[in-house]
Motif scaffolding. Structure first.
Motif, PDB file in Angstrom:
ATOM      1  N   VAL A   1       0.665 -24.096  -1.484  1.00 55.61           N
ATOM      2  CA  VAL A   1       0.080 -22.772  -1.633  1.00 55.61           C
ATOM      3  C   VAL A   1       0.613 -21.911  -0.500  1.00 55.61           C
ATOM      4  CG1 VAL A   1      -2.067 -21.449  -1.640  1.00 55.61           C
ATOM      5  CG2 VAL A   1      -1.986 -23.705  -2.716  1.00 55.61           C
ATOM      6  N   GLY A   2       1.168 -20.768  -0.874  1.00 53.74           N
ATOM      7  CA  GLY A   2       1.724 -19.863   0.129  1.00 53.74           C
ATOM      8  C   GLY A   2       1.514 -18.421  -0.265  1.00 53.74           C
ATOM      9  N   GLU A   3       1.866 -17.541   0.648  1.00 51.22           N
ATOM     10  CA  GLU A   3       1.741 -16.121   0.369  1.00 51.22           C
ATOM     11  C   GLU A   3       2.952 -15.694  -0.452  1.00 51.22           C
ATOM     12  OE1 GLU A   3       1.839 -12.541   3.288  1.00 51.22           O
ATOM     13  OE2 GLU A   3      -0.209 -13.365   3.257  1.00 51.22           O
ATOM     14  N   THR A   4       2.689 -14.960  -1.520  1.00 48.83           N
ATOM     15  CA  THR A   4       3.755 -14.528  -2.407  1.00 48.83           C
ATOM     16  C   THR A   4       3.534 -13.076  -2.817  1.00 48.83           C
ATOM     17  OG1 THR A   4       4.983 -15.066  -4.421  1.00 48.83           O
ATOM     18  CG2 THR A   4       2.604 -15.338  -4.510  1.00 48.83           C
ATOM     19  N   LYS A   5       4.575 -12.471  -3.339  1.00 49.73           N
ATOM     20  CA  LYS A   5       4.506 -11.077  -3.762  1.00 49.73           C
ATOM     21  C   LYS A   5       4.507 -11.048  -5.291  1.00 49.73           C
ATOM     22  CE  LYS A   5       8.221  -8.696  -3.140  1.00 49.73           C
ATOM     23  NZ  LYS A   5       9.315  -7.882  -2.615  1.00 49.73           N
ATOM     24  N   ILE A   6       3.541 -10.323  -5.861  1.00 51.45           N
ATOM     25  CA  ILE A   6       3.495 -10.186  -7.310  1.00 51.45           C
ATOM     26  C   ILE A   6       3.404  -8.706  -7.669  1.00 51.45           C
ATOM     27  CG2 ILE A   6       2.411 -12.435  -7.684  1.00 51.45           C
ATOM     28  CD1 ILE A   6      -0.245 -10.995  -8.148  1.00 51.45           C
ATOM     29  N   SER A   7       3.783  -8.376  -8.883  1.00 49.42           N
ATOM     30  CA  SER A   7       3.656  -7.014  -9.383  1.00 49.42           C
ATOM     31  C   SER A   7       2.518  -6.977 -10.385  1.00 49.42           C
ATOM     32  CB  SER A   7       4.946  -6.565 -10.083  1.00 49.42           C
ATOM     33  OG  SER A   7       5.987  -6.480  -9.148  1.00 49.42           O
ATOM     34  N   VAL A   8       1.695  -5.954 -10.268  1.00 55.26           N
ATOM     35  CA  VAL A   8       0.573  -5.799 -11.192  1.00 55.26           C
ATOM     36  C   VAL A   8       0.647  -4.431 -11.852  1.00 55.26           C
ATOM     37  CG1 VAL A   8      -0.963  -7.376  -9.962  1.00 55.26           C
ATOM     38  CG2 VAL A   8      -0.970  -4.965  -9.379  1.00 55.26           C
ATOM     39  N   LEU A   9       0.131  -4.357 -13.040  1.00 53.86           N
ATOM     40  CA  LEU A   9       0.092  -3.118 -13.789  1.00 53.86           C
ATOM     41  C   LEU A   9      -1.035  -2.253 -13.252  1.00 53.86           C
ATOM     42  CD1 LEU A   9       1.185  -1.538 -16.242  1.00 53.86           C
ATOM     43  CD2 LEU A   9      -0.524  -2.734 -17.619  1.00 53.86           C
ATOM     44  N   VAL A  10      -0.756  -0.974 -13.012  1.00 50.94           N
ATOM     45  CA  VAL A  10      -1.756  -0.043 -12.510  1.00 50.94           C
ATOM     46  C   VAL A  10      -2.170   0.864 -13.660  1.00 50.94           C
ATOM     47  CG1 VAL A  10      -2.251   1.810 -10.870  1.00 50.94           C
ATOM     48  CG2 VAL A  10      -0.756  -0.090 -10.213  1.00 50.94           C
ATOM     49  N   LEU A  11      -3.457   0.840 -14.014  1.00 50.39           N
ATOM     50  CA  LEU A  11      -3.980   1.697 -15.077  1.00 50.39           C
ATOM     51  C   LEU A  11      -4.582   2.944 -14.463  1.00 50.39           C
ATOM     52  CD1 LEU A  11      -5.722  -1.018 -17.257  1.00 50.39           C
ATOM     53  CD2 LEU A  11      -3.473   0.002 -17.588  1.00 50.39           C
ATOM     54  N   GLU A  12      -4.248   4.065 -15.037  1.00 51.82           N
ATOM     55  CA  GLU A  12      -4.782   5.331 -14.551  1.00 51.82           C
ATOM     56  C   GLU A  12      -6.210   5.489 -15.047  1.00 51.82           C
ATOM     57  OE1 GLU A  12      -3.301   7.424 -12.448  1.00 51.82           O
ATOM     58  OE2 GLU A  12      -1.616   6.043 -12.351  1.00 51.82           O
ATOM     59  N   PRO A  13      -7.085   6.102 -14.235  1.00 51.42           N
ATOM     60  CA  PRO A  13      -8.465   6.317 -14.687  1.00 51.42           C
ATOM     61  C   PRO A  13      -8.516   7.358 -15.796  1.00 51.42           C
ATOM     62  CG  PRO A  13      -8.120   7.298 -12.536  1.00 51.42           C
ATOM     63  CD  PRO A  13      -6.865   6.549 -12.879  1.00 51.42           C
ATOM     64  N   GLU A  14      -9.590   7.293 -16.595  1.00 48.11           N
ATOM     65  CA  GLU A  14      -9.764   8.284 -17.648  1.00 48.11           C
ATOM     66  C   GLU A  14      -9.986   9.656 -17.025  1.00 48.11           C
ATOM     67  OE1 GLU A  14     -12.817   7.128 -20.356  1.00 48.11           O
ATOM     68  OE2 GLU A  14     -12.025   5.097 -20.537  1.00 48.11           O
TER      69      GLU A  14
END
Length: 184
Positions: free
Chosen positions: A144-157
């Motif tokens: 287990v280590g620190e890693t970089k991931i990409s996440v989808l950002v949803l805009e608020p209504e």
């Protein structure tokens, strides 16, 4: 950092995740020379297993020990005793990479003993003076280590909600439920 690509917003975040894992099943043959010449084997078991693990290069080394106890008869099946022997081992477990984006050198090694050392077979050797014991064990490891991931950002209504108003509405609902519960 937020990226906009074809109307899709993503954000890179750092988190802890499983970056590599491995598994190994092994059998070992041990030869124990008891004090007395054995006539028959009455039982054999493995106890007091302990182990530690650490990452070494592209593998995980699991080092440990256990006690072998062999109950046997001697002197033409007229007496019994238990032969005891401490066994040490080092198992090298190859790793399968899951994530190549991990950062830093600090990796936590998680070791799960899937099969505790267990006696599969115990028999008197051909020389008649020693006992052969076959032991099995199995390990599963994760890094287990620190890693970089990409996440989808949803805009608020478009509708803006006042945080205090939303909290008050939720609190009022909880209070109503409590009053209803008290009435029963």
């Amino acid at each position: 950092m937020v990226y906009v690509d074809n109307q899709v917003n993503t954000r890179e975040i750092f988190t802890k995740a499983v970056c590599a894992k491995g598994r190994k099943y092994s059998q070992a043959l041990h030869i124990v020379k008891p004090v007395n010449v054995p006539t028959s084997i009455l039982g054999a078991w493995v106890i007091n297993h302990t182990c530690i693990s650490e990452k070494v290069g592209d593998i995980v080394e699991v080092a440990g020990s256990y006690d072998l106890n062999i109950w046997y008869s001697y002197d033409n099946n007229t007496k019994t005793t238990v032969a005891k022997e401490l066994v040490t081992y080092v198992e090298e477990i190859p790793l399968q990479k899951i994530d190549t984006n991990y950062t830093g050198n600090q990796m936590e090694v998680i070791t799960l003993v899937k099969q505790q050392p267990n006696c599969l077979e115990a028999k008197i050797d051909l020389d008649g003076a020693s006992i052969r014991i076959k032991v099995e064990k199995e390990f599963f490891v994760e890094l287990v280590g620190e890693t970089k991931i990409s996440v989808l950002v949803l805009e608020p209504e478009d509708k803006e909600i006042d945080e205090q108003e939303a909290y008050d509405e939720e609190y009022d609902q909880d209070e109503t439920e409590i009053l209803i519960d008290d009435e029963e």
